[in-house]
Write an enzyme that holds these catalytic residues in place. Structure first.
Site, short mmCIF file in Angstrom:
data_model
loop_
_atom_site.label_atom_id
_atom_site.label_comp_id
_atom_site.label_asym_id
_atom_site.label_seq_id
_atom_site.Cartn_x
_atom_site.Cartn_y
_atom_site.Cartn_z
N GLY A 98 3.90 3.59 5.17
CA GLY A 98 5.02 3.27 6.06
C GLY A 98 5.67 1.93 5.77
CG LEU A 99 3.66 -1.30 4.96
CD1 LEU A 99 2.60 -2.23 4.39
CD2 LEU A 99 4.27 -1.92 6.23
CB SER A 114 8.58 5.87 -1.98
OG SER A 114 9.09 5.90 -0.68
CB ALA A 115 12.38 2.22 -0.44
CB ALA A 116 9.40 -1.39 -2.96
N PRO A 176 0.83 -1.20 0.00
CG PRO A 176 -0.51 -1.42 1.91
CD PRO A 176 0.65 -2.04 1.19
CB VAL A 177 0.84 4.24 -2.26
CG1 VAL A 177 1.52 5.59 -2.38
CG2 VAL A 177 1.19 3.37 -3.47
N GLY A 178 2.13 5.07 0.69
CA GLY A 178 2.03 6.06 1.76
C GLY A 178 1.58 5.46 3.07
CG ASP A 183 12.44 3.11 4.22
OD1 ASP A 183 12.94 2.93 5.35
OD2 ASP A 183 11.31 3.59 4.05
C1 MEV Z 1 10.26 5.88 7.29
O1 MEV Z 1 10.01 4.58 6.77
C2 MEV Z 1 11.25 5.81 8.40
C3 MEV Z 1 11.68 7.15 8.98
O2 MEV Z 1 12.68 6.85 9.97
C4 MEV Z 1 12.26 8.07 7.92
C5 MEV Z 1 13.57 7.58 7.34
O3 MEV Z 1 14.27 6.75 7.96
O4 MEV Z 1 13.89 8.07 6.27
C6 MEV Z 1 10.54 7.86 9.67
#
Ligand code: MEV
Length: 304
Positions: free
Chosen positions: A93-94, A97-99, A89-91, A140
């Site tokens: 915290g998983l 964007s890095a993937a 899922p986008v936005g 990430d």
């Molecule tokens: C985001 O997945 C994790 C944070 O620590 C930001 C980062 O490490 O770039 C909040």
């Protein structure tokens, strides 16, 4: 070679998000949710996904568009057709964007023979994330490239932990950029209070490393719950996250905490393997979307 498909995983944090932005230690794990990028040689640039079909587009596809631009400095990219599909899922915290960034870099790397190795891919991915998000730690993008369980900033791979992982998505969009900047403001206003909290989070990760090596899930869980209290203290929890966290703990999870930037997005629970369904149902009843997954050793890879 005319077409190639690469995929890269999302991630969860056992410990250390936010503190890692200030150089503290964190332990982050690749999970078995992946973003796939199919890249085909073409005369023009086309990017498509459920978000729509477009050319180079920094509003809709900021990460992918930046990868194409950046890699055009290394290779003669006249055109490229990219199709993106994702379980992440986008936005939330998983690490979506890095993937997508890492999978796109590897696809173009292989298609255009740029000769980038894993460390180069992770470094390029990080520079793109940092430019788009403002502040971003290398975590990430590194974990998405290498897979497995990694302690940063030393970038040491640890063993895979073999327990249940249940993610709870609040469905509320969370902006990493915004959350990181909220913590920065709190740190600026109350350095005597916030700095020790961030360094305690770092110490949790360092203590946690030994527990991961010994696979002591009960103790890992205790530290994750303490970490959650500190994330709450720096203002990145939310009522929805708290509901899912307490529901998972009440259903018998070892632990439950925010994963990623917080403010919305996802929490993660560690469970005994037979308990995953029970914890997932509790998360669903508390209003979240439950995702049962596992930690994976597989970083970015070519799909056949
Ligand atoms: C985001 O997945 C994790 C944070 O620590 C930001 C980062 O490490 O770039 C909040």
């Amino acid at each position: 070679m005319q077409t190639i498909t690469c995929s890269a995983p999302g991630k969860i944090y056992l410990f250390g998000e936010h503190a890692v932005v200030y150089g503290e230690s964190a332990i982050c794990c690749a999970v078995d949710l992946r973003t796939q990028v199919r890249a085909s040689l073409s005369d023009t640039i086309r990017i498509s996904s459920v978000l729509g079909d477009t050319g180079l587009d920094h509003d809709r596809y900021p990460y992918v568009s930046s990868v194409i631009e950046k890699m055009s400095e290394m290779a003669d990219i006249k055109g490229i057709k990219l199709r993106i599909d994702s379980d992440i899922p986008v936005g939330s915290g998983l690490g979506s964007s890095a993937a997508v960034t890492i999978a796109t870099i590897q696809a173009l790397n292989l298609l255009f023979g740029c000769g980038l190795g894993p460390e180069d891919i992770a470094t390029l991915g990080h520079s793109i994330e940092r430019r788009i998000q403002g502040a971003a730690s290398p975590t990430d993008t590194y974990v998405s490239t290498m897979g497995g369980v990694v302690i940063v900033p030393v970038k040491k791979k640890l063993n895979i932990i073999d327990c249940g992982i249940v993610i709870g998505n609040t469905g509320k969009f969370s902006s990493t950029r915004q959350l990181v900047s909220n913590v920065a403001l709190l740190k600026k206003n109350y350095p005597q209070i916030i700095d020790p909290i961030l360094s305690t989070i770092g110490r949790i990760s360092i203590t946690g490393e030994e527990l991961v090596i010994k696979q002591e899930y009960g103790s890992i869980g205790e530290l994750m719950n303490i970490n959650q209290g500190l994330l709450d203290a720096i203002g990145v929890s939310s009522p929805e996250l708290a509901d899912l966290i307490f529901a998972a703990r009440s259903a018998g999870a070892y632990s439950a905490k925010i994963t990623g930037a917080g403010g919305g997005g996802c929490m993660v629970a560690l469970t005994q393997l037979p308990d995953v369904e029970k914890v997932a149902s509790a998360i669903t009843r508390a209003g979240g979307e439950a995702i049962i997954t596992r930690i994976t050793e597989h970083g970015v890879r070519v799909e056949h």
